[in-house]
Each structure stands twice: as structure tokens, then as C-alpha cells.
Design an enzyme around this catalytic site. Structure first.
Site, PDB file in Angstrom:
ATOM      1  N   ASP A   1       0.752  -1.238  -0.022  1.00  0.00           N
ATOM      2  CA  ASP A   1      -0.008  -0.117   0.107  1.00  0.00           C
ATOM      3  C   ASP A   1       0.833   1.316  -0.130  1.00  0.00           C
ATOM      4  OD1 ASP A   1      -2.355   1.588   0.201  1.00  0.00           O
ATOM      5  OD2 ASP A   1      -2.991   0.978   2.107  1.00  0.00           O
TER       6      ASP A   1
ATOM      7  N   ASN B   1     -10.644  -2.834  -6.544  1.00  0.00           N
ATOM      8  CA  ASN B   1      -9.733  -1.996  -7.324  1.00  0.00           C
ATOM      9  C   ASN B   1     -10.243  -1.629  -8.706  1.00  0.00           C
ATOM     10  OD1 ASN B   1      -6.525  -3.147  -5.940  1.00  0.00           O
ATOM     11  ND2 ASN B   1      -7.682  -1.182  -5.479  1.00  0.00           N
TER      12      ASN B   1
END
Ligand code: FPP
Length: 250
Positions: free
Chosen positions: A22, A70
Site C-alpha cells: 500500500d 480496485n
């Protein structure tokens, strides 16, 4: 050799490390660049993490490269991530071969563009006999979706009288997950300071040690992985037992 690496007890390293990579967007933004710039600069970190895990004898590393959620990102970013995946898989194949890296994938692979599916299948096939480390890319992956899928497939077998309902146990469920050929996760690392598991390997992380670092993914290097492993080695994994039971090896 690095001091951190020397401090690691090689007899007690995690067999399976999972990473939520991340912070690419924030890394790029911090440099006044577009988010995609962060993704492009994430590849060095991927190489370092895999090489570092290999150095300490870890046999499985699983990277959360693209979640089911996503798909909701701007099309431009989704397309860029898919191109990056295709290009990097192609480009890295000689390195995978040289370093004994076996490529694997988990997730709803059918949802990926055809080009990505093709390259992925080729690289998985070309590296299938490598045995130093298995590198699994979680692509279009969601932990809940994986469990829903497993339940559907198990239910079909029950309905068709191929499976007795009383026989359903951990093992049967494991064998119907995308990760049927992977062991449980021992250590889960998430970069960028967020402390969540975000629908990653929900079943497989039941007894994983969780490690969070402020480092943004594009800055992640071997030394950061070693720090995570050292932290892991200072924890006592009890799997529901008492400390006394663990010490006496019961
Ligand atoms: C999280 O950062 C990262 C992703 C959603 C994608 C991960 C992809 C890579 C590391 C690219 C390389 C991978 C392969 C398989 C080629 P973010 O965009 O959520 O960052 P932010 O939280 O700072 O916005």
C-alpha cells in the site's frame, strides 16, 4: 551481509509471507506526480521483497496486486496497472528462471483482460518447475468472494451426492479456495501505516502475525522485510494454547 539479516534465526522464519503493498499513490503524490508513477516505482520493492524472502528461506510469498474493489478505480489507472502487470511479467521472466521463482496467481482471473490472462498463464507454465520460492500474485482477488465461491462449489458437490455434508471440515474448505495449493499465512505485512486487512486472505490469515509499517510501498527494501521478520520472531505463536503448553511442546 546486512546486520538485520545476520540477526534473523534462519530456523524460525515464516514459511508464508503475505503483503498488502500500500501507499503507491501517496508516494507519487508526495513527489508531485500522478498515481501511476507510484505503481511504476513499486516494482523495485516487489523484487526486493521476493529476494529478501528467498534469502531467509521463506517458501511462499503472496502479494496483493489488485483487489476486487480496485476495479472501481478510474479506468486510466486500472488500464495502467494491467499494462504494468503484463510488461513486468514478460520482462521479469528471465529473473524468475534464474532465481528459481515459481509464479502462481489467485483471484477471479477470468475478469482480467485477455492479454493479461495469456501472459500470466505463460509465465505460470514456464516457471512451474522452479522450487526456491512460490510468488503468488493476488489479482482481482477478494477474500469474501473466494469464500463465497468455495461454498458454492462445495454445495454443488453435496447436492450431487459427491460429498457428505458431515465430511465438510477445514481441509475440504481449504481445498476449494484459490489458495488450495498454498499453506496458511504466517506473517502478513502492510505498508503505508494503514492497519486493516482489506479483504485479503481472510481464511488463510486466521493465525497470521500482523505487521504494519509506515514505509510507503515504493520505498520498501530487503531491510524492511528483515525488520518485519525479526519482529515476527519475537512473538509467541500460541494457536490458542497457553504459553506453558507451547514451552513444554504439548
Ligand atoms: C496500493 O497503493 C497498490 C495497489 C492498489 C496496486 C499494487 C500494484 C503494484 C505494487 C504494481 C506492481 C505489481 C505488479 C503485479 C506488476 P495505492 O494506489 O492504494 O496507494 P495509496 O493508498 O497511497 O493511494
Amino acid at each position: 551481509m546486512s546486520k538485520l539479516l545476520q540477526s534473523i534465526n534462519l530456523q524460525n522464519t515464516p514459511n508464508h509471507i503475505a503483503i498488502i503493498m500500500d501507499g503507491n499513490g501517496r508516494w507519487a503524490k508526495g513527489k508531485g506526480m500522478q498515481r501511476v508513477f507510484g505503481h511504476k516505482n513499486a516494482l523495485t520493492a516487489v523484487r526486493e521483497a521476493v529476494a529478501g524472502a528467498s534469502d531467509v528461506g521463506t517458501k511462499y510469498i503472496t502479494l496483493y496486486a489488485f483487489s476486487t474493489e480496485n476495479w472501481n478505480r478510474p479506468k486510466l489507472e486500472v488500464d495502467a496497472l494491467m499494462s504494468l502487470l503484463v510488461n513486468s511479467l514478460k520482462k521479469e521472466l528471465p529473473e524468475f528462471q534464474k532465481n528459481g521463482i515459481k509464479i502462481n496467481s489467485i483471484g477471479n482471473i477470468e475478469r482480467l483482460p485477455q492479454k493479461a490472462r495469456k501472459v500470466l498463464a505463460e509465465v505460470i507454465d514456464a516457471t512451474q518447475n522452479n522450487s526456491t520460492i512460490t510468488l503468488t500474485f493476488a489479482l482481482s482477488y477478494g477474500g469474501r468472494e473466494e469464500i463465497v465461491n468455495a461454498i458454492k462449489n462445495i454445495s454443488k458437490k453435496v447436492v450431487n451426492n459427491e460429498l457428505d455434508i458431515e465430511k465438510i471440515d477445514d481441509k475440504i474448505i481449504n481445498s476449494h479456495l484459490y489458495t488450495f495449493n498454498l499453506p496458511d499465512v504466517d506473517l502478513m505485512i502492510r505498508t503505508s501505516g494503514e492497519q486493516r486487512i482489506s479483504n485479503f486472505l481472510l481464511w488463510q490469515m486466521a493465525y497470521a502475525e500482523l505487521y504494519f509499517t509506515e514505509v510507503l510501498w515504493p520505498d520498501f527494501r530487503k531491510e524492511h522485510l528483515y525488520s518485519a521478520i525479526l519482529d515476527y520472531q519475537n512473538r509467541e505463536r500460541r494457536f490458542g494454547k497457553t504459553s506453558e503448553q507451547i514451552e513444554s511442546n504439548e
